[in-house]
Design an enzyme around this catalytic site. Structure first.
Site, PDB file in Angstrom:
ATOM      1  N   SER A 105       0.729  -1.123   0.009  1.00  9.52           N
ATOM      2  CA  SER A 105      -0.058   0.141  -0.025  1.00  9.52           C
ATOM      3  C   SER A 105       0.814   1.335  -0.257  1.00  9.52           C
ATOM      4  O   SER A 105       2.209   1.371   0.413  1.00  9.52           O
ATOM      5  CB  SER A 105      -0.650   0.080   1.307  1.00  9.52           C
ATOM      6  OG  SER A 105      -1.634   1.219   1.259  1.00  9.52           O
ATOM      7  N   TYR A 126      -1.962  -1.086  10.448  1.00  8.21           N
ATOM      8  CA  TYR A 126      -1.891  -1.286   8.969  1.00  8.21           C
ATOM      9  C   TYR A 126      -0.577  -0.953   8.112  1.00  8.21           C
ATOM     10  O   TYR A 126      -0.168  -1.363   7.274  1.00  8.21           O
ATOM     11  CB  TYR A 126      -3.337  -0.694   8.516  1.00  8.21           C
ATOM     12  CG  TYR A 126      -3.432  -0.578   7.062  1.00  8.21           C
ATOM     13  CD1 TYR A 126      -4.062  -1.868   6.512  1.00  8.21           C
ATOM     14  CD2 TYR A 126      -3.064   0.223   6.171  1.00  8.21           C
ATOM     15  CE1 TYR A 126      -4.362  -2.106   4.943  1.00  8.21           C
ATOM     16  CE2 TYR A 126      -3.299   0.086   4.623  1.00  8.21           C
ATOM     17  CZ  TYR A 126      -4.052  -0.827   4.241  1.00  8.21           C
ATOM     18  OH  TYR A 126      -4.345  -1.283   3.000  1.00  8.21           O
TER      19      TYR A 126
END
Length: 329
Positions: free
Chosen positions: A200, A213
């Site tokens: 990401s 995350y």
């Protein structure tokens, strides 16, 4: 410093600084030109010219985790379009069967296989996955499965915090690690294969209020990048994909635009970049966004990121408060 430079600098400091500035500007221009030229070729010309990776030649089967929606489903469909049979792995059998049916209907003659697995549920099922994949010539592994916070929140205030932390680690980190362990040996034995790890944009910089995350996605990025170095020259391609916002359920189903890319377009773009970029943002729009963000000083980026995440957190908590008030009334 040599006598030449010692004599030159006091005599013409202005000229010296101009020359240094010109060199730096020229270097920046050349790097920018190379960046735009390579991205234009990979994302706009490679597929029409037939120069993208032939995934079918790497192996008859492709394996996609988290294959029932969003980027994972789009990867599965596009790999089928490119001639691969597809193993779909996710936790919902009904959704897996629906995607398998869609692939077989859209691309007649394509074989599919489904494996039901909840990647947040410990690690007991990896032996079963290994058995299910035994005997298949797997040329491509898309390590896509992942999960996000329900909303931005401080680490100590996460709802169901202990469970959520373990789920995130198992789903985002353990899954990519152990799926690669399962599939990679037969690729090494055949000296060919592709392993794609979905990271990401949040894994390339520290993003507050989604700390775990962000950290797990940094692991994904480094895992793929280090394995690319480790297996370089053995015929195996590793690629780390670091997307920004894609129009998927995980991102809250935002409307696609020039910055937020539709999942189908995004997966196709990512697959076109395999073999050209070992680390990619997957789409020219995201590459451009990263290039622009990289020009901003890190402390400014961090303040902007914190402000953005705080706004997102405030909006979610406000909605939850309204829902609770409606229920109480």
């Amino acid at each position: 410093m040599s006598g030449f430079w010692t004599e030159l600098m006091p005599k013409c400091p202005y000229t010296f600084l101009v020359n240094v500035g010109t060199f730096v500007a020229a270097l920046f221009f050349v790097k920018a030109l190379y960046f735009f030229a390579k991205n234009f070729f990979v994302f706009f010309l490679a597929e029409p010219l037939g120069l993208t990776t032939n995934f079918r030649k790497l192996g008859e089967w492709a394996v996609v985790t988290g294959a029932t929606f969003g980027i994972g489903k789009a990867y599965a469909l596009d790999l089928a379009r490119r001639g691969c049979n597809v193993v779909l792995i996710s936790r919902s059998e009904d959704k897996l069967r629906a995607v398998a049916k869609e692939i077989e209907k859209t691309y007649p003659g394509t074989k599919t296989k489904i494996i039901v697995a909840d990647f947040t549920a410990g690690d007991d099922f990896y032996g079963r996955i290994k058995d299910e994949l035994k005997g298949l010539e797997i040329g491509t592994l898309i390590n896509n499965v992942g999960m996000m916070y329900p909303y931005p929140e401080q680490f100590t205030e996460l709802p169901n915090g202990d469970t959520l932390c373990l789920d995130l680690i198992r789903c985002n980190m353990v899954a990519q690690t152990l799926m690669t362990r399962i599939v990679l040996p037969q690729m090494v034995a055949r000296h060919k294969g592709v392993v794609v790890g979905l990271s990401s944009g949040a894994g390339t910089m520290a993003v507050p209020l989604i700390a775990l995350y962000s950290a797990t996605k940094a692991y994904n990025d480094f895992f793929s990048r280090t394995l690319e170095i480790e297996y370089h020259g053995q015929g195996i391609i590793f690629q780390s994909i670091t997307p920004f916002v894609v129009a998927t359920q995980m991102s809250g189903n935002p409307t696609a635009n020039m910055f937020i890319i539709d999942a189908t377009k995004y997966a196709r773009s990512c697959l076109n970049s395999v073999g050209f970029f070992s680390r990619s943002h997957g789409h020219p729009s995201h590459a451009l966004q990263n290039w622009a963000i990289g020009r901003i000083p890190s402390f400014v980026r961090e303040l902007m990121s914190l402000s953005f995440m705080n706004k997102g957190r405030a909006e979610v908590l406000k909605r939850q408060q309204k829902q609770n008030e409606l229920k109480s009334n």
